[in-house]
Design a protein around this motif. Structure first.
Motif, short mmCIF file in Angstrom:
data_model
loop_
_atom_site.label_atom_id
_atom_site.label_comp_id
_atom_site.label_asym_id
_atom_site.label_seq_id
_atom_site.Cartn_x
_atom_site.Cartn_y
_atom_site.Cartn_z
N LEU A 165 -1.74 3.40 4.15
CA LEU A 165 -0.77 3.57 3.06
C LEU A 165 0.63 3.83 3.59
O LEU A 165 1.62 3.41 3.00
CB LEU A 165 -1.22 4.70 2.13
N HIS A 185 1.63 0.20 4.65
CA HIS A 185 1.61 -0.88 3.65
C HIS A 185 1.78 -0.40 2.21
O HIS A 185 1.71 -1.20 1.30
CB HIS A 185 0.28 -1.65 3.76
N GLY A 186 1.96 0.92 2.01
CA GLY A 186 1.95 1.49 0.66
C GLY A 186 2.88 0.85 -0.33
O GLY A 186 2.60 0.79 -1.52
N SER A 187 4.02 0.33 0.14
CA SER A 187 5.00 -0.19 -0.81
C SER A 187 4.90 -1.71 -0.98
O SER A 187 5.66 -2.30 -1.73
CB SER A 187 6.42 0.19 -0.35
N GLU A 188 3.93 -2.33 -0.28
CA GLU A 188 3.75 -3.77 -0.48
C GLU A 188 3.05 -4.02 -1.81
O GLU A 188 2.49 -3.11 -2.41
CB GLU A 188 2.92 -4.35 0.69
N SER A 189 3.05 -5.29 -2.26
CA SER A 189 2.42 -5.54 -3.55
C SER A 189 0.94 -5.88 -3.37
O SER A 189 0.51 -6.31 -2.31
CB SER A 189 3.14 -6.66 -4.29
N VAL A 190 0.19 -5.66 -4.46
CA VAL A 190 -1.26 -5.80 -4.43
C VAL A 190 -1.66 -7.24 -4.74
O VAL A 190 -1.06 -7.86 -5.61
CB VAL A 190 -1.90 -4.89 -5.49
#
Lengths: 141, 278
Positions: free
Chosen positions: A52, A55-60
């Motif tokens: 997280l 990569h926490g701020s990447e989109s799902v």
């Protein structure tokens, strides 16, 4: 089939249920499951926090199935990916520990019944164990 | 929605799934698969992979409490695991020539009928008229803790229970869900075990059933670390809480909860087979 097998065994060697055996098995199963699930959560948590953080701020994106990369599909691949610093590899390794827990539990019962010469339950756990091995071998070969 | 927000939402959903799964003996998958696919729009294969993780986490997480409290009947669990393994193998063989659509409808009707049966009042610790010799031979009889102390119970119709479990194993292998539901029903309706013994023993067994298919799903790339992480971390505390609640809960309430989940499961199956989904 157990109906035929049981009287024969008990005529050679009587099989009274020993309460201490039963309690001992309960304790070890309970400890094993608890250790397995806590250990796996810990590994997943460590991997998860690291994952997280990067990569926490990447989109799902799980709408389209692509399948996992090959390195996350087998135990050797997962271990290699973890050792080469892949954060998702750490999570995946924790999940492997989780999957291994019930299998180790069956193995533990098998060993316990072997030690106590409880042949009925030895057969029963052996059948379950071979079913598990069959499904894992079948998955990769 | 970014990965952090997504993970937090999935974590919360998984917590609820683990709680219900541990309480009913059904495992978390019943709640989790529809949640992930319809609310989060996740591909069904990723959802199945995550649901498998949740089932093992629920099973192992709650089992130790149930064993320590004396609800789980380990020998019944181990004995019936053989039936589910045989069933799973038969299911895999049948998969090529069975209409899954027809099967889901038949199964949904069975589930609805079972939800009704689970509501029929019956005595949990009945008189010992029809003793099954097989139950004694396999040491399947046990005691169950109640508010009035531990009470002995006996397993009935062991061979019927075993047969239902084989069928259940095959069906759940074919359809990918519902293994916990049939496990509880075989023990509750055929073997006449106390309800809490049935659900906790089912909970004990579902971990092994799920582990048996985990190898296949891992090899096919269904188990995604990014999705399974919040699922695992949510289901586990949920299951621990569910286990705490079950110990003190009234059996009648658990039966109602169980039936409600079965009805929802049945409706979902009908919907899926009519909509042509998986």
């Amino acid at each position: 089939m157990y109906q035929d097998a049981d009287p024969r065994i008990s005529s050679i060697e009587p099989q009274p249920i020993v309460p201490s055996h039963e309690a001992q098995l309960e304790r070890s199963i309970s400890t094993l499951l608890q250790c397995g699930v806590w250990l796996s959560s810990l590994i997943v948590l460590i991997g998860g926090v690291l994952y997280l953080m990067r990569h926490g701020s990447e989109s799902v994106d799980y709408r389209v199935f692509r399948g996992e990369p090959a390195m996350y599909r087998s135990l050797p691949g997962i271990i290699t990916s973890m050792l080469t610093g892949h954060r998702r590899g750490i999570i995946q390794f924790g999940l492997v520990v989780l999957i291994a827990t019930p299998i180790l539990r069956v193995l533990l019962c098998f060993i316990a019944f072997l030690r106590w010469r409880d042949f009925t339950y030895l057969t029963i756990t052996a059948l379950v164990l071979s079913g598990l091995i069959y499904s894992f071998v079948g998955a990769y070969f | 929605m970014n990965i952090l927000e997504f993970s937090l939402l999935v974590w919360f959903g998984s917590f609820v799934a683990g709680f219900l799964g541990a309480l009913t003996g059904l495992g978390g998958g019943v709640v989790l698969v529809p949640l992930l696919t319809s609310v989060f729009g996740i591909d069904i294969r990723y959802a199945i992979g995550a649901s498998l993780v949740s089932v093992i986490a629920t099973s192992s997480g709650a089992a130790s409490t149930y064993i320590k409290q004396g609800f789980t009947n380990l020998r019944i669990g181990m004995f019936l695991e053989v039936a589910t393994v045989i069933g799973a193998l038969i299911g895999a063989l049948m998969a090529t020539f069975v209409s899954v659509k027809m099967l889901s409808i038949v199964l949904a009707i069975t589930l609805l009928y079972s939800a009704y049966l689970a509501q029929q009042p019956r005595s949990e610790f009945c008189d010992t008229e029809t003793i099954d010799p097989l139950a004694a031979q396999l040491h399947l009889n046990g005691t169950c803790p109640t508010p009035n102390g531990a009470i002995a119970y006996e397993a009935r119709s062991v061979s019927t229970g075993f047969s239902i479990m084989v069928i259940a194993g095959a069906l759940s292998g074919l359809l990918g869900i519902g293994s916990g539901g049939f496990k509880v029903l075989a023990m509750d309706q055929a073997m006449k075990l106390p309800f809490k013994v049935s659900t906790t023993t089912s909970n004990f067994m579902i971990g092994v059933t799920a582990a048996a298919s985990a190898g296949v799903y891992l090899a096919r790339g269904y188990i995604d670390p990014g999705l399974s992480m919040p699922v695992m971390l949510g289901v586990f505390p949920g299951a621990l809480l569910g286990a705490k609640v079950l110990v003190g809960a009234k059996t009648q309430l658990l039966r109602i909860l169980f039936s409600v989940v079965l009805v929802v499961m049945a409706l979902k199956m009908v919907y899926n087979s009519l909509a042509g989904g998986v």
